[in-house]
Design an enzyme around this catalytic site. Structure first.
Site, PDB file in Angstrom:
ATOM      1  N   GLU A  53       0.828  -1.214   0.000  1.00  0.00           N
ATOM      2  CA  GLU A  53       0.000   0.000   0.000  1.00  0.00           C
ATOM      3  C   GLU A  53       0.858   1.259   0.000  1.00  0.00           C
ATOM      4  OE1 GLU A  53      -3.499   2.130   2.651  1.00  0.00           O
ATOM      5  OE2 GLU A  53      -3.291  -0.049   2.677  1.00  0.00           O
ATOM      6  N   LYS A  55      -7.583  -0.237  11.094  1.00  0.00           N
ATOM      7  CA  LYS A  55      -7.001  -0.779   9.870  1.00  0.00           C
ATOM      8  C   LYS A  55      -5.667  -0.095   9.598  1.00  0.00           C
ATOM      9  CE  LYS A  55      -6.275  -0.910   5.214  1.00  0.00           C
ATOM     10  NZ  LYS A  55      -5.388  -0.044   4.404  1.00  0.00           N
ATOM     11  N   ASP A  62       2.362 -14.705  11.467  1.00  0.00           N
ATOM     12  CA  ASP A  62       1.025 -14.927  10.923  1.00  0.00           C
ATOM     13  C   ASP A  62       0.193 -13.656  11.068  1.00  0.00           C
ATOM     14  OD1 ASP A  62      -1.547 -15.714  10.299  1.00  0.00           O
ATOM     15  OD2 ASP A  62      -1.486 -17.552  11.488  1.00  0.00           O
TER      16      ASP A  62
END
Length: 442
Positions: free
Chosen positions: A86, A283, A299
């Site tokens: 991003e 987020k 992970d």
């Protein structure tokens, strides 16, 4: 096109899998085959290594691997590895790190390091009988039955911390849990925890079968449903924070330090009370966290699930970060539940993971927890700083500019023109197209 199912796909060679995929789904287009095969030829040894990480691997999926420098964390200077696609994530983190560099940097505290797992079972028995059986027999047997599994972990200072019987019958008929807490030291610990839990299930079944506390009918009702770790680890928690005098905030956006501090706190408070804002707010935090999680071979799906569950722990989804501006002091912090490892998994296999951990000074799992919390806090600081001053699009679209130009097939000379053109302008997709057409005389 009506596609046909395939038998024995996993047994095909990589070439065979590719041929079937291209012929069955991509009309035999050789260009698609070339896309997949280009990664095989660049580094065959690396591709072979990656082939064995996961099932049915036919190629690689590359992501940008960037560096965010100047992170002063607990008195030590770090350059953070970030695997993220991003635009502006690395830039925002780097800018936030530089902002706090001369203000004492980031401070972290490991609040706790417990990880959790459960044996879920159905047992049609009165809860007081089961509790008595657990306290006076079963708990001891569970610890004894897992001594071989936990031996090496105990040598490293970890192991099983506690086991509790949890009565969930008010929510589901005859449903109980064996809830165990673990310290897995420098490993993420999933295999270790799951091995212990599976033994718990076997031992529970065996001990109930020979117990005189239950009738035969009750014994027959016992069903072990599953034994599995939880990715919600609210007691594997780290705090990262920054603070300074409001008069030292020195933002360069043109507003006063006092107004910046006030607007910043309002933005965080809005994220604390408004789930629609909190979702985007968190987020952004995870942009910073996940980028380092991926770069260190951990992970990110578990990290995401845990963080968002924690954000909703009080019954309403809320911000993971908090801010105060009391007595002339600006303070901004995050409490992040996160379970990661620096041994096992990909840490000794993936070359860039090994590089990332070496770059970070070969941290312990707790040190990596601190680094990840700092990365998330820095990312959030950078995002809020932009939102309450210049707006998010100015910086984001400037980083996105090259993506737009690459899609349009711009030359290197044209790219340089656009960097100069937008030096004092806000980038918009419409304006890029307009200037691109003007430049090419269209």
């Amino acid at each position: 096109m009506n596609h046909k199912p395939v038998e024995g796909f996993s047994k095909l060679t990589k070439e065979g899998k590719t041929d079937w995929l291209v012929n069955e789904y991509l009309e035999g287009n050789v260009e698609y085959r070339k896309i997949l095969q280009q990664y095989w030829n660049e580094n065959p040894d690396l591709q072979k290594l990656h082939d064995e990480f996961s099932e049915n691997t036919i190629s690689n999926f590359y992501m940008p691997y960037g560096i965010a420098p100047n992170f002063l964390i607990d008195g030590k200077l770090f350059a953070l590895p970030m695997a993220v696609e991003e635009s502006s994530v690395v830039a925002a983190a780097s800018k936030a790190a530089k902002f706090w560099l001369d203000k004492g940097g980031f401070k972290t505290t490991i609040i706790n390091n417990e990880k959790l797992g459960h044996t879920h079972f159905i047992f049609n028995v009165e809860s007081h009988k089961l509790l008595h059986f657990f306290n006076f027999n079963l708990k001891k047997k569970l610890l004894e039955a897992t001594e071989d599994i936990t031996a090496n972990m105990r040598k490293r200072g970890g192991g099983i911390l506690d086991i509790k019987l949890v009565d969930k019958t008010a929510e589901m008929q005859n449903y109980y849990q064996l809830k165990a807490s673990f310290d897995t030291v420098d490993s993420m610990g999933a295999n270790f925890i799951n091995s212990c839990l599976e033994q718990f299930g076997k031992t529970l079944k065996q001990e109930v079968a020979i117990s005189e506390d239950f009738s035969q009918e009750e014994k027959n009702s016992l069903q072990i449903v599953m034994n599995i770790l939880s990715n919600f680890t609210p007691d594997c928690l780290v705090r990262a924070e920054v603070s300074c005098k409001i008069e030292d905030l020195k933002d360069d956006s043109g507003i006063s330090n006092e107004e910046f501090a006030w607007k910043f706190k309002q933005a965080v408070t809005i994220a604390e009370i408004e789930p629609f804002r909190a979702t985007t707010h968190n987020k952004g935090i995870m942009n910073g966290v996940d980028a380092v999680v991926i770069a260190t071979g951990n992970d990110f799906r578990a990290t995401e699930a845990c963080a968002h569950a924690y954000a909703a722990r009080n019954g309403k989804y809320s911000s993971l970060t908090h801010c105060t501006t009391d007595n002339g002091i600006f303070r901004f912090w995050i409490d992040l539940p996160i379970s990661v490892g620096v041994v096992g998994g990909l840490t000794n296999l993936h070359p860039l993971v090994k590089f990332s951990l070496a770059l970070l000074g070969k941290p312990s799992a707790q040190e990596l927890m601190s680094i990840l919390a700092v990365s998330g806090l820095a990312q959030n600081f950078g995002a809020i700083r932009s939102l309450v001053t210049t707006g998010i699009q100015k910086g984001h679209m400037k980083m996105h500019l090259l993506n737009i130009l690459n899609q349009m097939g711009a030359t290197e000379e044209e790219k340089q023109h656009f960097v100069t053109y937008f030096k004092d302008k806000t980038v918009s997709h419409h304006e890029v197209i307009h200037e691109f057409n003007r430049l090419r005389g269209q």
